[in-house]
Design a protein around this motif. Structure first.
Motif, PDB file in Angstrom:
ATOM      1  N   VAL A  49      41.850  49.016  35.704  1.00  0.00           N
ATOM      2  CA  VAL A  49      42.415  47.940  36.514  1.00  0.00           C
ATOM      3  C   VAL A  49      43.916  47.884  36.287  1.00  0.00           C
TER       4      VAL A  49
ATOM      5  N   GLU B  23      38.371  52.771  44.084  1.00  0.00           N
ATOM      6  CA  GLU B  23      38.265  51.507  44.821  1.00  0.00           C
ATOM      7  C   GLU B  23      37.263  51.611  45.968  1.00  0.00           C
TER       8      GLU B  23
ATOM      9  N   HIS C 204      40.673  46.881  41.672  1.00  0.00           N
ATOM     10  CA  HIS C 204      41.620  45.784  41.428  1.00  0.00           C
ATOM     11  C   HIS C 204      40.871  44.480  41.161  1.00  0.00           C
TER      12      HIS C 204
ATOM     13  N   LYS D 227      47.101  53.565  39.897  1.00  0.00           N
ATOM     14  CA  LYS D 227      45.708  53.795  39.498  1.00  0.00           C
ATOM     15  C   LYS D 227      45.067  54.937  40.296  1.00  0.00           C
TER      16      LYS D 227
ATOM     17  N   SER E 164      48.543  46.064  41.893  1.00  0.00           N
ATOM     18  CA  SER E 164      48.683  46.941  43.052  1.00  0.00           C
ATOM     19  C   SER E 164      49.994  47.706  42.947  1.00  0.00           C
TER      20      SER E 164
ATOM     21  N   THR F 208      36.302  48.065  48.176  1.00  0.00           N
ATOM     22  CA  THR F 208      37.346  47.106  48.508  1.00  0.00           C
ATOM     23  C   THR F 208      37.162  46.492  49.890  1.00  0.00           C
TER      24      THR F 208
ATOM     25  N   ILE G 298      47.661  41.638  36.029  1.00  0.00           N
ATOM     26  CA  ILE G 298      46.827  42.524  36.843  1.00  0.00           C
ATOM     27  C   ILE G 298      46.808  42.148  38.320  1.00  0.00           C
ATOM     28  N   HIS G 299      47.195  40.930  38.660  1.00  0.00           N
ATOM     29  CA  HIS G 299      47.226  40.531  40.069  1.00  0.00           C
ATOM     30  C   HIS G 299      48.638  40.546  40.645  1.00  0.00           C
TER      31      HIS G 299
END
Length: 253
Positions: free
Chosen positions: A39, A154, A187, A46, A42, A157, A244-245
């Motif tokens: 994770v 991902e 994510h 990754k 964005s 998603t 992480i966000h």
């Protein structure tokens, strides 16, 4: 192979696009039968790292050690051949590998059954399938080659919450049955703690792995309430998950 030795090892991976560094000094290991979720914010690199690990991209510097026989890949988009039926899409890597028609058919049927894809759907074209059925087909295609390692980039998603959960259950069941190792890019922290044995957090700017957390229990056996409380605690109290966000728009394509 020693079960404690890594099936996949990334050693100080660096990568750049047009002279701009997007990944720097990333090291990560995945052992046999282990699902590691990666994770991070964005734009932190990754998916680029997953493509380097799988051999799709060549790193600028560093070393990738692969100690598995063969791998499968599942992407965010199903990437199905529009002119081929679901069955033929699943069979594509088997045909490319020179497998005979009869054995191919048996492998396709077995892979379809593992993702709860009805035999009647194997004759349909991608345009005739729902989004969930297309993703099931993509997962079956990856499993048809009987990989001992799978890359998930991902994959869920674009799916709604209920469908995403069903797809996660398929991955958990398949990983347990086949005992393959996996690198699962996401994510979604809830998804990460649900499907993985361990969660690794990538730096905001792609400069290595900031840290890891092992998730108690085994995928598929964890109580949803417990997982929700764990994620809440990670986000509220654990500095590892602080960014992480975040979104680094300059690094996004």
């Amino acid at each position: 192979m020693d079960p404690t030795s890594p099936q996949l090892a990334l050693r100080q991976i660096d990568h750049a696009y047009l002279g701009r560094t997007v990944i720097g000094g990333v090291s990560l290991e995945v052992t046999a039968g282990e699902v590691v979720a990666l994770v991070g914010p964005s734009g932190c690199g990754k998916s680029t790292l997953a493509q380097i690990a799988a051999g799709v991209l060549t790193p600028l510097r560093g070393r990738v050690e692969r100690r598995y026989r063969r791998h499968g890949m599942v992407f965010q988009e199903p990437r199905l051949l529009p002119w081929a039926t679901a069955g033929d899409n699943i069979a594509y890597p088997l045909r490319a590998g020179g497998m005979g028609r009869r054995e191919r058919r048996l492998k396709v049927e077995a892979a379809a059954a593992r993702v709860a894809l009805d035999s009647a759907d194997l004759g349909k074209y991608p345009v005739e399938l729902s989004g969930g059925m297309r993703q099931r087909t993509a997962i079956a295609r990856a499993l048809a080659v009987e990989p001992d390692f799978v890359y998930f980039d991902e994959p869920f998603t674009a799916l709604d919450v209920a469908l995403k959960r069903r797809m996660q259950d398929l991955v958990i069941a398949a990983a347990r049955a086949a005992h393959f190792g996996a690198l699962f890019i996401t994510h979604d922290l809830i998804e990460a703690v649900r499907v993985a044995h361990r969660v690794a957090v990538m730096d905001l700017h792609g400069r290595g792995i900031n840290g890891e957390r092992r998730i108690p229990g085994q995928p598929g056996e964890r109580d949803d309430g417990e997982l929700y409380r764990l994620v809440t605690r990670f986000l509220a109290e654990d500095d590892l998950f602080r960014h992480i966000h975040d979104v680094d728009e300059r690094r996004l394509p």
